[in-house]
Every structure is written in structure tokens, then in C-alpha cells.
Design an enzyme around this catalytic site. Structure first.
Site, short mmCIF file in Angstrom:
data_model
loop_
_atom_site.label_atom_id
_atom_site.label_comp_id
_atom_site.label_asym_id
_atom_site.label_seq_id
_atom_site.Cartn_x
_atom_site.Cartn_y
_atom_site.Cartn_z
N ASN A 209 0.71 -1.37 -0.06
CA ASN A 209 -0.03 0.18 0.24
C ASN A 209 0.95 1.13 0.18
OD1 ASN A 209 0.86 0.35 2.81
ND2 ASN A 209 -0.09 -1.47 3.21
N ASP A 279 -4.74 -6.02 4.70
CA ASP A 279 -5.77 -7.47 5.13
C ASP A 279 -5.77 -8.79 4.15
OD1 ASP A 279 -6.65 -5.00 6.58
OD2 ASP A 279 -7.90 -4.02 5.30
N LYS A 337 -14.69 0.83 14.27
CA LYS A 337 -12.73 0.23 15.09
C LYS A 337 -12.70 0.50 16.39
CE LYS A 337 -8.83 -0.25 12.26
NZ LYS A 337 -8.22 0.51 11.74
#
Length: 402
Positions: A209, A279, A337
Site C-alpha cells: 500500500n 487485510d 473500529k
């Protein structure tokens, strides 16, 4: 406090060098162990013998004057110091340090030390306002050097304005206040994750990323500056640490980071997961390069372990902080979260906002604790944001213990 602190006082070549004599005397009277280092220019204003008499220690001037064959003098004194104080600091010395130039004992020692460095400039009012000097001071400040701003008044050159070395009593007061206030994490152990992870497809390709690790590294540097014992678990990153007291562990994959974070979790008081962990990862990792074929290619992905959720499930005394990098409804997703992963606080940012997010030197975030109290932190350098986050964590920890 400066009592029993080992202080290396660097004196550079300006008329304000005479004030460093009083500074040496007052530091010694307060119980500090002071050693003085002078540039050759400084010796034109004050005799080294004066500082030797006031400090009751040898005075260092020449890099090549190695009195003890078992030690390299400038490395030995750099390691010895708890605090390095440059007073007065000329524009020349400030410029050399900011640009990594080490051409005398003073600059060589400062580049080698891991101690806190305080700089008290003294120069002509126009020199102090010159863009080059301002740029150099900003660079040093970004690296963690602390400035004690000069006072305004009549200068030796005849001008009246800002540039006069601050009075010795004020210099000592600033250092003592900083030592007392800004070491609020002293005795605390802090674990931080930073940067991206890489998940291999084959020996050539991987998924990753846009994270560079800048925010996590800034948190590690700030926590160490605040007196904490810091462990940094870093994914692949080009970032370097300026504080040599930080324990750094480099990892590559999400699995590696999971293991490293769990390994160090139990022994830490504050845990901040700032890393952008994958993820998903390829379900099959090929031993050989996947060759180009006609048509499309599909890669089956599988979930990685949720590091933050797993830490939230086993936390005991730890204050656990997560990061939420979002592009839509950041507060809503951040709050979710915070609740689902049993966090004590979360740092939320909209990475699509100009000045925030990956790769840049600045950030804009919202800090939210488990009581869902929010504080918005406007655009600032990532180091400044890190300082504010750590102060809010400290406040929340103290509020929770009452």
C-alpha cells in the site's frame, strides 16, 4: 532538573561567548557536571582556562588532540553527555549542523551524540532573520533539536533587535522546565508499529500500500523524546531514526508483524498500531515468476490475521491505540473500529484530504478515546501531531487511573 546531569556546553565564536562563563558557573552551582567544548573562533573571545576553572573539567577544542589512546575523544564526550547545550550558537555552526557538515570537534560531536540538544542562538538581528538561517533552524527543529530563542535588545554590533543570547538564568530555566514537563513518559514502555506490509505473489511481485511509515516513525521519535523506552516494529520503509535509543525491528509481511507485535505486547504500557497492514494476501505464493499469459489473470486472496483486534482481545494493563485511515465517513468508521477492537483510543484521518495521509510530511487527524471524546488536530508536521497524540494518551491514562 540539571542536578547531577552531565552537560556538554558548546561555545562558538561570538561576542556572547562571555555569557557562557556565567552559564558554566551557574550550571555547576546547581549540581550539574559540566564539560565545555569550544570552537577555535570561541577561544578568540574567551580563554579555555576560564572555562576549565569554572567547570573544573578539561576543555575540548581540537578533534585531533587525543589525550587518551583508548578513547576517541569526540565520540567519548558525545556518549558521555545527558544534555548538549550550544550557547552561544552562531549562524555558521547552526548551518553546518543542519547540513551534516562535521569539520571540527564541535560539529563532529553534535552529529555523533544521542543526547538531547538545546541551541541558544546569538547573532546580528538581520542574520537571525535571514532565510537561510531560518531554514536551517527549522530543519534542526524538525529533527528534534530544541531552540532557546534569543532575546531582543542592544547588540554588540550596534543594532537593537532580536539576536542577543538569552540570559544564563533563563537558559537554565527553559532546560529545567522542558526536562520536567516533557519527560512525562519516563519509565513507560511504548510499542509502535509503522509502515506498510508486503505480501508476495511470486519472487518478483508483491501487494502493498501507499504507507511510508512517516507517522509511525514520528510517534516513535516523539515518544523517545518524551522519555519513553520505545520499541518500533517497522514494515518495509526508507525512513530512518534520528534517536539511537529506539529499538527497531524490521518485518515484511502481515504475518511477520503479527508475530512481532504479540512478542513485545505483554511488556509494554502503551501500544500504538500506526502501521497500514495488508487485510488480504495471495492464497498461493509461487516459487517461480508467474509468466504473462493471454487474457486476464485472477489471484485468489485470503484474509490476514487482524493484529489490532487480537491485541484488544488479550490486553491487560496496556493502553491500546489504533489508526483508521479512511476516505469516506472517517469518524463513523473510526468509532466502529474503536468499539469492535476493544481500543482505548483511535486516531482517525481522511487520507483524501490535502495535507493528510500517506507520503507527506504533514497530517490532519481526529483523536478519539473510548469515552468517544474527540479532539481535532489541524494541519501540522507529523512530529507535532505525534507529540499531541502522546500528550492526549498520557492525559487519558491518568484520567483512567483516578
Amino acid at each position: 532538573m540539571v542536578y547531577q546531569k552531565k552537560i556538554l556546553l558548546g561555545v562558538t565564536g561570538g561576542i556572547a561567548a562571555y555569557k557562557a562563563c556565567a552559564l558554566t558557573s551557574k550550571l555547576t552551582q546547581k549540581g550539574a557536571n559540566v564539560k565545555v567544548m569550544m570552537t577555535k573562533s570561541a577561544t578568540e573571545f574567551v580563554s579555555p582556562l576560564t572555562f576549565q576553572a569554572l567547570s573544573r573539567n578539561p576543555v575540548y577544542i581540537d578533534t585531533f588532540d587525543e589525550k587518551d589512546p583508548e578513547k576517541i575523544a569526540h565520540i567519548d564526550i558525545a556518549d558521555w553527555a545527558d544534555i548538549v547545550l550550544l550557547a552561544p550558537a552562531t549562524a555558521n555552526t547552526i548551518g553546518k549542523i543542519a547540513n551534516g557538515i562535521a569539520d571540527d570537534m564541535m560539529t563532529t560531536t553534535i552529529l555523533a551524540t544521542e543526547a538531547e540538544v538545546y541551541i541558544a542562538p546569538a547573532m546580528n538581528v538581520h542574520m537571525y532573520a535571514h532565510p537561510a538561517v531560518i531554514k536551517n533552524m527549522k530543519q534542526l527543529e524538525q529533527w528534534g533539536y530544541r531552540f532557546i530563542e534569543p532575546g531582543a535588545g542592544y547588540l554588540a554590533c550596534g543594532y537593537v533587535g532580536k539576536g542577543r543570547l538569552e540570559e544564563p538564568e533563563t537558559i537554565i530555566q527553559v532546560i529545567e522546565e522542558h526536562q520536567q514537563i516533557n519527560h512525562f513518559l519516563s519509565g513507560k514502555k511504548v510499542l509502535i508499529s509503522a509502515g506498510p506490509t508486503r505480501e508476495s505473489v511470486d519472487p518478483i511481485r508483491f501487494f502493498t500500500n501507499r504507507s511510508t511509515g512517516k507517522m509511525g516513525f514520528a510517534l516513535a521519535e516523539a515518544a523517545a523524546d518524551f522519555g519513553a523506552d520505545v520499541t518500533l516494529v517497522a514494515g518495509p520503509s526508507n525512513q530512518q531514526l534520528s534517536n539511537g535509543r529506539i529499538n527497531r525491528f524490521d518485518v515484511v509481511t502481515a504475518g511477520d508483524m503479527y508475530e512481532a507485535m504479540h512478542q513485545h505486547f505483554s511488556s509494554n504500557d502503551i501500544v500504538i498500531k500506526a502501521a497500514a497492514v495488508a487485510d488480504y494476501r495471495p492464497k498461493i505464493v509461487y516459487d517461480q515468476k508467474v509468466k504473462k499469459q493471454a487474457g486476464d489473470l485472477s489471484i485468489m486472496m485470503e484474509r490476514t490475521k487482524d493484529i489490532l483486534k487480537s491485541l484488544g482481545a488479550i490486553k491487560e494493563h496496556q493502553f491500546l491505540v489504533g489508526f483508521a485511515a479512511e476516505t469516506t465517513n472517517p469518524i463513523e468508521y473510526g468509532m466502529k473500529k474503536l468499539r469492535e477492537k476493544n481500543l482505548d483510543a483511535i486516531v482517525i484521518n481522511d487520507v483524501s484530504t490535502k495535507g493528510a495521509g500517506f507520503g507527506g510530511d504533514t497530517n490532519i487527524v481526529t483523536y478519539m478515546n473510548k469515552r468517544e471524546e474527540k479532539e481535532e488536530l489541524p494541519l501540522a508536521s507529523k512530529y507535532k501531531i505525534a507529540e499531541k497524540i502522546l500528550k492526549m494518551i498520557d492525559q487519558d491514562m491518568k484520567a483512567g487511573s483516578q
